[in-house]
Scaffold this active site. Structure first.
Site, mmCIF file in Angstrom:
data_model
loop_
_atom_site.group_PDB
_atom_site.id
_atom_site.type_symbol
_atom_site.label_atom_id
_atom_site.label_comp_id
_atom_site.label_asym_id
_atom_site.label_seq_id
_atom_site.Cartn_x
_atom_site.Cartn_y
_atom_site.Cartn_z
ATOM 1 N N CYS A 110 127.001 89.235 -7.118
ATOM 2 C CA CYS A 110 126.149 89.189 -5.919
ATOM 3 C C CYS A 110 125.157 88.059 -6.128
ATOM 4 O O CYS A 110 125.595 86.919 -6.225
ATOM 5 C CB CYS A 110 125.501 90.543 -5.619
ATOM 6 N N CYS A 112 121.949 88.746 -8.168
ATOM 7 C CA CYS A 112 120.828 89.377 -8.865
ATOM 8 C C CYS A 112 119.909 88.307 -9.436
ATOM 9 O O CYS A 112 120.369 87.308 -9.988
ATOM 10 C CB CYS A 112 121.326 90.255 -9.999
#
Lengths: 201, 97, 99
Positions: A110, A112
């Site tokens: 993703c 992060c």
């Protein structure tokens, strides 16, 4: 992703999702699921965060060996000591560059990022290109950012796949021995906190 | 805790469907335990609204880049660390410590 | 292999280092997401799972994915319905003078 981004028109974006989130907000407020102050607090929370926080942590660590020790062993405690609010419940780990080791942070699954400290990640960090390539060709990626670690420096890539957010403690530039802490802060760029580059010198 | 820092491990080559936090490029790859991060609710269950309990140990696992990519451009010392849950790891052999 | 989001090691072109100015609706998407998390109505992993399962993942911008995922979770939990979101969004766009 970037390049595809929708532009503002007359103060409002043309993305259909801009209307959808406004609709969601209105409905959640009407139903009492969220309150106006909760939404505002949440906006203020993120606006208050920026790479300047990371720069402060780094400059203090450069000045103070005991603070560096704390930053590397318990980064949340170090951040609290400088009045920052580290993310909960995610862990926060700071990895140290040395003359022989250079660290680079990515999140392939993703995006992060230590948002509680550094704020929103830059667009390139979220780009499919960075997420795809940083793990496989970190040296080529760093070259694109204008930095080339020597061959005898070990490059360590950190893929923050789960519950840890990472930040780099870059090497203090040579010739900065006489600088004050507030001057050192200015040298620390966001890119150097992710590891795609080194601080200004 | 099943693993100690320095232990050789291998990431399970599982194709478990649904939300997982183990990236595909690490599946089946050999590495070593660098450290234990702590114990966290299982994200594979949190993702569907369950409690994620009991909490699962999460390790920082090291890999040699040359073991991950056949065409890796860079010195043999270059490595990669990722955070991997214990239930994605099995004892391995041959990885450096 | 994993889903569309599992892209580590995939081939890719040069990295665009340009930065767009964060828009108000993106700040709002961020804030609503965080506020729902604060209320225990959503976890990071639920949001990640919802993002990963978006069919239009590759075509949406970062915060468009966030909005789509938040919507998906709210509908899934029965907090809101798709119809009421559609209706309200249409009314907002009409108010903005968009078709």
């Amino acid at each position: 992703m970037s390049g595809h981004h929708q532009h503002e028109r007359a103060g409002r974006t043309t993305s259909p999702y801009a209307a959808r989130i406004r609709a969601i907000e209105a409905l959640l407020l009407e139903k009492g699921v969220l309150t106006e102050p909760e939404v505002q607090d949440s906006i203020s929370y993120m606006e208050a965060r920026s790479p300047a926080n990371g720069a402060k942590l780094v400059a203090r660590a450069w000045m103070d060996g005991r603070f560096e020790e704390l930053l590397l062993s318990d980064a949340k405690a170090a951040a609290l000591q400088l009045g920052m609010e580290p993310e909960h419940p995610a862990e926060f780990i700071v990895v140290k560059n040395t003359p022989g080791v250079h660290n680079l942070i990515v999140c392939t699954l993703c995006s992060c990022y230590p948002r509680a400290i550094l704020g929103r990640p830059p667009d390139w960090y979220k780009s499919f290109e960075y997420r795809s390539r940083a793990v496989r060709e970190p040296r080529a990626v760093m070259r694109e950012f204008g930095f080339e670690p020597p061959e005898d420096v070990e490059v360590i890539v950190h893929d923050s796949t789960a519950d840890v957010r990472y930040m780099v403690l870059p090497l203090r530039p040579l010739g900065t021995e006489d600088m004050r802490e507030d001057e050192l802060v200015e040298l620390v760029t966001r890119d150097s906190l992710v590891g795609v580059n080194v601080p200004r010198s | 805790m099943t693993f100690e820092p320095g232990d050789n491990v291998r990431v399970l080559p599982s194709e478990k469907p649904g939300h997982v936090r183990t990236p595909g490029y690490l599946k089946g790859k050999a590495g070593w335990i660098e450290s234990l991060v702590g114990e966290f609710p299982n994200p594979e269950e949190l993702a569907y609204g369950f409690s994620g309990k009991p909490e699962r140990p999460l390790y920082r696992v090291g890999f040699r880049q040359a073991d991950l990519w056949d065409d890796y451009e860079g010195p043999a010392e270059d490595c990669l660390y990722a955070d991997v849950y214990e239930h994605w790891l099995e004892p391995g052999e041959g990885a450096p410590t | 292999m994993g889903g569309v989001h599992d892209m580590g090691g995939s081939p890719g072109g040069p990295i665009d280092r340009g930065q767009h100015e964060v828009e108000d609706w993106e700040r709002l998407a961020d804030a609503i997401n965080a506020a729902l998390g604060g209320k225990g109505l959503q976890t990071t992993d639920q949001h990640r799972r919802a993002i990963e399962s978006l069919e239009e993942y590759r075509d949406l911008s970062y915060y468009e994915r966030w909005v789509a995922a938040t919507e998906k979770l709210l509908v899934e939990k029965g907090v809101l319905t798709s119809d009421e979101i559609d209706e309200r969004a249409a009314s907002i766009r009409r108010h903005w003078g968009e078709p």
